[in-house]
Write a protein that holds these residues in place. Structure first.
Motif, PDB file in Angstrom:
ATOM      1  N   ALA A 101       0.861  -1.196   0.000  1.00  0.00           N
ATOM      2  CA  ALA A 101       0.000   0.000   0.000  1.00  0.00           C
ATOM      3  C   ALA A 101       0.892   1.239   0.000  1.00  0.00           C
ATOM      4  CB  ALA A 101      -0.894  -0.011   1.230  1.00  0.00           C
ATOM      5  N   THR A 102       0.685   2.103  -0.997  1.00  0.00           N
ATOM      6  CA  THR A 102       1.598   3.233  -1.215  1.00  0.00           C
ATOM      7  C   THR A 102       0.811   4.538  -1.209  1.00  0.00           C
ATOM      8  OG1 THR A 102       2.846   1.759  -2.663  1.00  0.00           O
ATOM      9  CG2 THR A 102       3.387   4.084  -2.810  1.00  0.00           C
ATOM     10  N   PRO A 103       1.136   5.475  -0.315  1.00  0.00           N
ATOM     11  CA  PRO A 103       0.450   6.773  -0.357  1.00  0.00           C
ATOM     12  C   PRO A 103       0.693   7.446  -1.710  1.00  0.00           C
ATOM     13  CG  PRO A 103       1.789   6.561   1.630  1.00  0.00           C
ATOM     14  CD  PRO A 103       2.142   5.415   0.749  1.00  0.00           C
ATOM     15  N   PRO A 104      -0.233   8.313  -2.153  1.00  0.00           N
ATOM     16  CA  PRO A 104      -0.083   8.893  -3.498  1.00  0.00           C
ATOM     17  C   PRO A 104       1.011   9.939  -3.615  1.00  0.00           C
ATOM     18  CG  PRO A 104      -2.097   9.665  -2.452  1.00  0.00           C
ATOM     19  CD  PRO A 104      -1.483   8.692  -1.504  1.00  0.00           C
ATOM     20  N   THR A 105       1.798  10.148  -2.556  1.00  0.00           N
ATOM     21  CA  THR A 105       2.767  11.247  -2.519  1.00  0.00           C
ATOM     22  C   THR A 105       3.929  11.100  -3.505  1.00  0.00           C
ATOM     23  OG1 THR A 105       3.485  10.100  -0.535  1.00  0.00           O
ATOM     24  CG2 THR A 105       2.341  12.169  -0.215  1.00  0.00           C
TER      25      THR A 105
END
Ligand code: FAD
Length: 402
Positions: A317-321
């Protein structure tokens, strides 16, 4: 070989399309009843994601995607601002970039078209396990179970499949709540249009407030000049922005737009820097919790390879940053397909794929978490004071350089 994919988001549909194209028997199940019921923001696809995608979908789908996408090479260099709208610096020259921005809805519609009638909507998976013959099996709340030779969980951040494999959650809240919205460039004042220009921007202020403003123009900056193929949701120059706040103090409530503006104003942001939020289409404003998996490769997919696996946000899971989560899910799909096509057994294919996915997941998470940590660091008393003190100095230096 029959493959069942749980989740028809970006990674699951990309995999479904690729499996179908290479002649595998595949079924993709998603709980959504409509593929357009997905975030209204845009997705950046870098060169690696596009090259993976061209392996998975037919050239005609790829051409429609590029005709609907905005090319980064055609926009100006990114700008960095402080909360008063003072320029702090620029990003790298984009003229050689092959990255594109595409509406998430458009991307999902095109991928769904590539999967065709192998996509089954309105099917919520409740669990995974094995049937009486030892074959992996998917269970649903309201229909008969389905068995397969391989089950792939592409069911996102709250994955049922990855939770089954890992014996617990594979990610946790990253400490930031994000908000997105869409604002037509023509709806801004002339002064703000002149400041923001046809480019993307990022502003970070004290106390964990940040505003990313992405610029999308699939018409004027089309990655492929073929208007007859265009199917972008964005039909004119548009800023698709993302605001970020530390979770405990993030705006909430029925009127998100007003709550967001109040929160930025409390933190001393100048009114003109918030015009992009004020003039956004109210129904475009949405709230997201950022979740993140571990940045360490060996923590990702910590299970032995077998006939149930997972990819994309379900694992990393990867934050959109960093704008790389969807690209990584697409690259996972291409990698799994290659291993399935080349390896003598399913377990060996899954083992080879999972080893590559750990590295890829760790790489994109490390980049995304840099910005998350920067934003959180400005929310400590020392970080807030340092941000408030250093940004005017950076702005003065930037002015001298011009
Ligand atoms: C505001 C925002 C901006 C972003 N910007 C970018 C960007 O610029 N570039 C980028 O690369 N990434 C971006 N991302 C991240 C990107 O959207 C995700 O990393 C990507 O979608 C992950 O793909 P996935 O297939 O793993 O999961 P998803 O696309 O989330 O798909 C999961 C699917 O599984 C389905 N599902 C879940 N549970 C079940 C169940 N039990 N049964 C059946 N179906 C189920 C869901 O309905 C969903 O369709 C952004 C994210 C956000 C929130």
């Amino acid at each position: 070989m029959r493959v069942v994919v749980v989740g028809g988001g970006i990674g699951g549909l990309a995999l479904g399309a690729g499996l179908r194209r290479r002649g595998f028997e595949v079924a993709v199940f998603d709980r959504d009843t409509d593929v357009t019921a997905t975030g209204g923001y845009h997705i950046t696809l870098d060169e690696r994601a596009q090259s993976a995608l061209s392996e998975l979908v037919e050239p005609r789908i790829m051409r429609r995607l590029l005709a609907s996408a905005s090319a980064l090479r055609l926009r100006e260099r990114d700008a960095f601002w402080d909360r008063r709208g003072r320029l702090l610096g620029h990003g790298p020259d984009l003229s050689g970039s092959r990255s594109v921005d595409v509406d998430r809805i458009t991307l999902r519609m095109l991928l769904a078209e590539a999967v065709g009638d192998d996509l089954h909507l309105g099917c919520r998976v409740s669990a995974v396990g094995y049937d009486d013959d030892g074959a992996p099996q998917v269970l649903f709340a309201d229909r008969e179970p389905v068995s397969a030779d391989l089950v792939v969980g592409a069911d996102g951040v709250h994955s049922v499949v990855a939770r089954h494999l890992a014996g617990g959650p594979t990610n946790r809240p990253a400490g930031i709540i994000g908000f997105s919205g869409r604002t037509l460039r023509r709806d801004l004042s002339a002064a703000e249009r002149q400041r923001l220009r046809p480019r993307s921007s990022l502003a970070v202020g004290p106390h964990g407030a940040a505003l990313y403003i992405g610029y999308l123009d699939p018409t004027g900056n089309a990655a492929l000049d073929a208007p007859e193929l265009r199917m972008s949701m964005t039909t004119e120059p548009t800023y698709i922005w993302g605001a970020m706040f530390p979770a405990p103090d993030a705006p909430s409530g029925d009127d998100l737009q007003a709550a967001l503006l109040a929160k930025f104003q409390e933190r001393g942001w100048s009114a003109h820097t918030l015009e992009v939020i004020t003039r956004a289409a109210p129904d475009s404003v949405a709230r997201y919790r950022f979740n993140a998996a571990s940045t360490r490769a060996h923590d990702l997919a910590p299970w032995p390879p077998g006939r149930i696996t997972a990819l994309g946000d379900a694992v990393h899971a990867t934050p959109p940053t960093a704008g790389m989560g969807a690209g990584a899910a697409i690259r996972d799909a291409a990698s799994l397909l290659d291993h399935l096509s080349e390896s003598p057994t399913i377990t060996e294919a899954v083992g080879g794929f999972e080893a590559e996915m750990r590295q890829r997941g760790s790489e994109v998470l490390t980049l995304a978490m840099k910005t998350v940590r920067l934003i959180l660091a400005t929310n400590t008393p020392l970080g807030a004071a340092a941000t408030a003190l250093t940004t005017p100095l950076l702005a003065a230096t930037a002015r001298l350089r011009r």
